[in-house]
Design an enzyme around this catalytic site. Structure first.
Site, short mmCIF file in Angstrom:
data_model
loop_
_atom_site.label_atom_id
_atom_site.label_comp_id
_atom_site.label_asym_id
_atom_site.label_seq_id
_atom_site.Cartn_x
_atom_site.Cartn_y
_atom_site.Cartn_z
N GLY A 167 19.91 56.52 20.66
CA GLY A 167 19.03 57.50 21.59
C GLY A 167 19.00 57.41 22.91
O GLY A 167 18.95 58.34 23.86
N PHE A 168 18.99 56.09 23.23
CA PHE A 168 18.68 55.80 24.73
C PHE A 168 20.11 56.21 25.57
O PHE A 168 19.74 56.51 26.63
CB PHE A 168 18.23 54.25 24.91
N VAL A 181 25.59 51.50 25.46
CA VAL A 181 25.49 50.23 25.81
C VAL A 181 26.77 49.67 25.94
O VAL A 181 28.02 49.88 25.15
CB VAL A 181 25.07 49.13 24.66
N LYS A 220 22.67 48.46 29.19
CA LYS A 220 22.15 49.70 28.30
C LYS A 220 21.89 50.74 29.35
O LYS A 220 21.02 50.50 30.25
CB LYS A 220 20.77 49.20 27.43
N ASP A 262 8.96 46.68 15.00
CA ASP A 262 10.05 47.42 14.62
C ASP A 262 11.16 46.27 14.20
O ASP A 262 12.08 46.09 14.57
CB ASP A 262 10.79 48.15 15.52
#
Ligand SMILES: *[C@@H]1O[C@H](CO)[C@@H](O)[C@H](O)[C@H]1NC(C)=O
Ligand SMILES: *[C@@H]1O[C@H](CO)[C@@H](O)[C@H](O)[C@H]1NC(C)=O
Ligand SMILES: *[C@@H]1O[C@H](CO)[C@@H](O)[C@H](O)[C@H]1NC(C)=O
Ligand SMILES: *[C@@H]1O[C@H](CO)[C@@H](O)[C@H](O)[C@H]1NC(C)=O
Ligand SMILES: *[C@@H]1O[C@H](CO)[C@@H](O)[C@H](O)[C@H]1NC(C)=O
Ligand SMILES: *[C@@H]1O[C@H](CO)[C@@H](O)[C@H](O)[C@H]1NC(C)=O
Ligand SMILES: *[C@@H]1O[C@H](CO)[C@@H](O)[C@H](O)[C@H]1NC(C)=O
Ligand SMILES: *[C@@H]1O[C@H](CO)[C@@H](O)[C@H](O)[C@H]1NC(C)=O
Ligand SMILES: *[C@@H]1O[C@H](CO)[C@@H](O)[C@H](O)[C@H]1NC(C)=O
Ligand SMILES: CC(=O)N[C@H]1CO[C@H](CO)[C@@H](O)[C@@H]1O
Length: 829
Positions: free
Chosen positions: A509-510, A513, A527, A624
């Site tokens: 989502g970010f 990488v 990233k 998480d």
């Protein structure tokens, strides 16, 4: 003291005011002109008053030079709104001129509803329309059989004091007309210049500066929903249903929710699209016969053919998943992959049903359609396959250069969205105030790093300040620049061979990488916040604030970051062998790990976690923990990664169970889920699931299995209680595990999965047990390990939150001092 109070008295209402602005219910444009053309009266249209432009009415002030006259339909169709009973007819170049109070994106709409009156048939009109010199409608004329009113909408940036509209009749005898005109300013964040994905045969690239373009709205679709009129829309838009564009209707199934969307700062707003768009969607129509098959939902939208550039804005809101991180899908545009592994959970601060949108840019081909598909991604292979779409807008870029008019002066005007900008300003203001207050209070002390850097982390025993920090969103950029971790953009370009696509080692989502090598030969994972990921700004800043403070052999370390050119780049140490999960199952590329290796990996991860929980004055909760967030280096040393979740979003109200529980399905602490109280024991629970995952080599949730086996935690506990654990272990391990070691392992995992947090061991206890059973495994030695080897490592581990009475709760084999036998707060660098 007095001044301090004064500052607070003055500032607090100011802060409250600032906070309230984004929540004001409806959008009021700063520039807002609505004209009923050719009319002496005002006309109401969807509750909006369009003022007449004829006679002495106010609207006539906006008429610019040129010959024109008013025309009234003497015999109107009673179904037509009164707005369409009149028109202004231009017989030579003429139009309107509006004074503008606001710079930035504006919407301009023209209403055309031709009629016959006084010997004029408006249908025979033939004209062009220019807005601020841009030819937006060229040789416009009505098809003779089209009686419907037509609304043409354009979106463009206005940066001068006036906006000029010109109607230019073609041929000397020609004329142009219009029934109504709307000109109003859009919200500041309506078109943001970063984050658009340009999709073409050569892949996905970032597309910048598109807010300078002039757009014509071609389609505005409420996917899975009904038609929305200007009544239902914050910007008085019309959205139509998608059914007519579906290529295979059976592939899609409409989904609806009755809950209003969970808008989050940094995501979409009501002005981007109204609630109704996000409350409906199409999802994959899975039934018994299609369950195993892989397919896409595809829409074909007719557009101008032949390489015309379009902005495609797709709206998403996960209203179909029961929990976070269950939905991964791919987006295709024109048969090209446009966004792989969309993870709405991570695009939206890990809140369900939270609206986001992603901008794509693509050129039409000769087929005359833009094709949009969504389909399940590979990541979802072990999960319920699904893909969704809530809304779509297709805007044509009006080609300024081809239109034979002097090009608009293009100003580079970096529009910082009001949300991001506002928040940063706010944070700066608040930071400044607190700094003043703090300095006053603690004059002699040097200002500590912590006082400036507010980590919106979950800290246990959170002070009022850390609670405050949650309200205050995220730290301002710059305030975390203190560690000298900034890396120049040029250096990152060099390290990644200018973001060479072949170096991509992951995407999420970010963003992407990349693998890279810094100048000092340090291998790194880069990233890069990419198109569509502006939502990641708080995560970006949280990761920096947390990671910059942490150095531990079993935690992935941050090498640096870069925020030049509105980039969001994090540079981590490169962890050679990737996620633990890949080495456990689902990939034949990796040889199976031995039992000893697995134990060592668990021990390493437990150490990292234990350090997170206890290594700081206030512990950090990871939130998480799962096998994809435990990475292995070249020597199979475990490193806990992805602290993106170790944060709380800026305006999370923890009482909303269904929407705000964070973490991954299958690993989620049931107590956290029920009571919304997050403690370090939630991580212990998740770690317990990882332990069983390591033992059984299967996913935490596997919907393809029988019902009682779907959830690993439940199933393994069941087997453990029945003493049948050896029957479900990874076949590769059969014969490797000593019985005593397996027994202890099962007990340890079972304790981690205790229903109530208080009954679960601390991470330190878990660590100690794992080490103990590694010894059992190694030596076959039964009984307690040699107590003499236990040493308490100095450092602030002794301020650990571990309670002495854990052993009283039946958790055997531990004395409090031994817990720390392996704890090394200063391991690694
Ligand atoms: C039309 O509306 C404007 C603004 O609302 C008002 O000032 C004007 O008096 C109205 N004109 C007529 C003819 O009603
Ligand atoms: C809009 O931008 C122009 C040029 O940058 C500037 O001259 C003008 O003052 C601005 N207007 C407003 C209202 O900010
Ligand atoms: C509109 O005007 C253009 C340019 O003069 C002409 O080529 C075209 O045929 C006209 N169309 C109609 C429908 O009159
Ligand atoms: C886009 O804007 C940036 C600065 O904001 C500028 O450097 C760049 O040249 C612009 N690109 C185009 C194609 O206009
Ligand atoms: C749209 O607004 C109209 C008028 O307020 C209302 O009757 C209708 O139910 C709304 N539609 C939706 C989908 O909310
Ligand atoms: C299942 O889906 C397929 C294709 O999507 C469709 O052809 C079939 O009729 C559906 N069956 C049922 C029982 O809905
Ligand atoms: C979905 O569509 C894309 C693009 O057309 C295609 O490459 C992909 O194979 C499709 N997936 C499935 C499962 O049909
Ligand atoms: C995408 O691929 C399919 C099958 O190959 C083809 O039928 C369709 O026309 C293509 N669509 C576009 C927009 O190229
Ligand atoms: C959540 O909201 C309720 C009211 O909506 C409020 O009473 C409560 O204090 C809030 N909780 C938090 C943690 O902000
Ligand atoms: C060695 C060390 O850093 N000790 C600190 C541990 O934490 C307490 C308060 O939490 C400090 O007072 C000690 O100085």
């Amino acid at each position: 003291m007095e001044t301090q109070k004064l500052v607070i008295i003055i500032i607090i209402p100011f802060i409250l005011l600032l906070f309230m602005i984004p929540f004001s219910s409806s959008f009021t444009p700063i520039d807002n002109y609505l004209l009923s053309c050719g009319s002496q009266n005002n006309a109401s249209f969807f509750n909006r008053i369009f003022i007449g432009d004829d006679g002495t009415n106010q609207g006539s002030n906006f008429l610019s030079s040129g010959k024109s006259f008013s025309l009234r339909n003497q015999n109107p169709n009673p179904k037509l709104p009164s707005l369409y009973h009149t028109a202004r007819v231009f017989t030579n170049n003429g139009g309107y001129r509006f004074s503008m109070r606001k710079n930035g994106t504006h919407l301009v709409r023209f209403h055309f509803s031709p009629f016959k009156a006084q010997g004029h048939d408006l249908k025979s009109a033939n004209f062009s329309v220019l807005v601020d010199g841009n030819l937006v409608l060229s040789r416009f004329n009505f098809k003779p059989n089209n009686d419907d009113a037509m609304i043409k909408e354009f979106i463009l940036k206005s940066e001068s004091d006036f906006l000029e509209i010109m109607f230019r009749p073609l041929r000397n005898s020609g004329f142009g007309f219009v029934n109504a005109v709307e000109v109003f300013s859009a919200p500041d964040d309506f078109l943001l210049d970063f984050g658009a994905r340009f999709v073409s045969a050569s892949g996905v690239e970032e597309y910048k500066n598109f807010s300078n373009q002039v757009f014509e709205t071609v389609h505005r679709i409420n996917v899975g929903g009904s038609k929305l009129t200007p009544f239902n829309d914050t910007l008085w838009r019309t959205w139509i249903p998608d059914e007519d564009f579906l290529v295979l209707k059976e592939a899609a199934k409409a989904a609806v929710t009755t809950h209003t969307p969970n808008y989050q700062k940094g995501g979409a707003t009501r002005e981007i699209a109204p609630d109704n768009v996000y409350m409906t969607a199409q999802e994959m129509n899975m039934n018994q016969s299609t369950l195993a098959s892989q397919f896409n939902i595809t829409w074909n939208f007719p557009v101008a053919s032949g390489g015309v550039r379009h902005l495609i804005r797709l709206h998403f809101c996960d209203i179909v998943s029961p929990a976070l991180n269950l939905l991964y899908f791919d987006v295709y545009i024109n048969n090209y992959s446009a966004y792989k592994d969309v993870d709405l959970s991570s695009l939206t601060f890990h809140a369900l049903a939270s609206p986001v949108y992603v901008d794509f840019i693509a050129d039409s081909d000769d087929s005359g359609v833009i094709q949009i598909s969504v389909g399940p991604s590979d990541l979802s292979s072990s999960m319920r396959k699904n893909a969704i779409l809530n809304g779509a807008e297709i805007l044509k870029m009006v080609n300024v250069m081809d239109s034979h008019v002097s090009p608009r002066k293009k100003r580079i005007w970096v529009l910082v969205g009001s949300i991001v900008g506002g928040t940063i300003v706010l944070v700066l203001v608040v930071a400044a105030i607190l700094l003043i207050v703090k300095c006053k209070r603690k004059k002699p002390r040097e200002r500590s790093v912590e006082s400036v850097v507010w980590t919106p982390l979950r800290m246990f025993g959170g002070s009022s300040q850390s609670r405050m920090s949650e309200a205050v969103a995220f730290p301002s950029p710059g305030s975390y620049g203190y560690l000298g971790l900034k890396i120049p953009f040029a250096e990152i370009q060099l390290a990644t061979n200018n973001f060479d696509r072949t170096l991509i080692i992951g995407s999420g989502g970010f963003g992407m990488v990349y693998k890279g090598v810094l100048r000092d030969n340090l291998k790194v994972a880069v990233k890069r916040g990419m198109p569509g990921s502006r939502q990641g700004l708080p995560e970006f800043q949280t990761e920096i604030t947390i990671l910059s403070k942490i150095r531990h052999r079993h935690l992935v370390s941050l090498v640096g970051y870069c925020e030049e050119h509105s980039e969001m780049i994090l540079v981590y140490e490169y962890v050679e062998k990737g996620p633990l999960k890949k080495h456990l199952y689902g990939s034949s590329a990796h040889p199976p790990l031995s039992w000893k290796q697995r134990l060592e990996i668990c021990i390493g991860a437990a150490r990292g976690l234990h350090y997170l929980h206890t290594g700081f004055a206030q512990g950090i909760i990871h939130r998480d923990i799962k096998s994809t967030n435990i990475l292995l280096d070249e020597n199979y040393v475990a490193k806990v990664a992805d602290f993106g979740l170790s944060r709380s979003g800026p305006c999370i109200n923890e009482t909303h169970v269904s929407t705000n529980v964070k973490g991954s399905f299958g690993y989620l602490d049931p107590e956290y889920f029920r009571r919304q109280q997050l403690t370090d024991k939630s991580d212990v629970y998740s770690f317990g699931v990882v332990l069983f995952e390591v033992l059984c080599a299967r996913p935490a949730v596997d919907p393809q299995l029988d019902r009682e086996q779907v959830n690993l935690a439940e199933w393994a506990l069941e087997c453990q209680k029945k003493g049948m654990l050896e029957q479900i272990i990874d076949p590769c391990l059969v014969g490797q595990i000593k019985e005593s070691s397996l027994k202890k392992f099962g007990e340890t995992a079972e304790k981690c999965l205790a229903e109530y947090g208080v009954d679960r061991p601390s991470m330190g206890d878990v660590l100690w047990n794992l080490e103990y059973l590694l010894q059992l495994q190694e030596n076959g030695q039964q009984g307690e390990p040699d107590k003499a080897t236990a040493t308490i490592v100095p450092g602030n581990a002794s301020s650990s939150t571990r309670t002495e009475d854990d052993s009283d709760k039946g958790y055997s084999d531990i004395s409090s001092s031994q817990v720390f036998s392996q704890l090394m707060t200063n391991e690694g660098r």
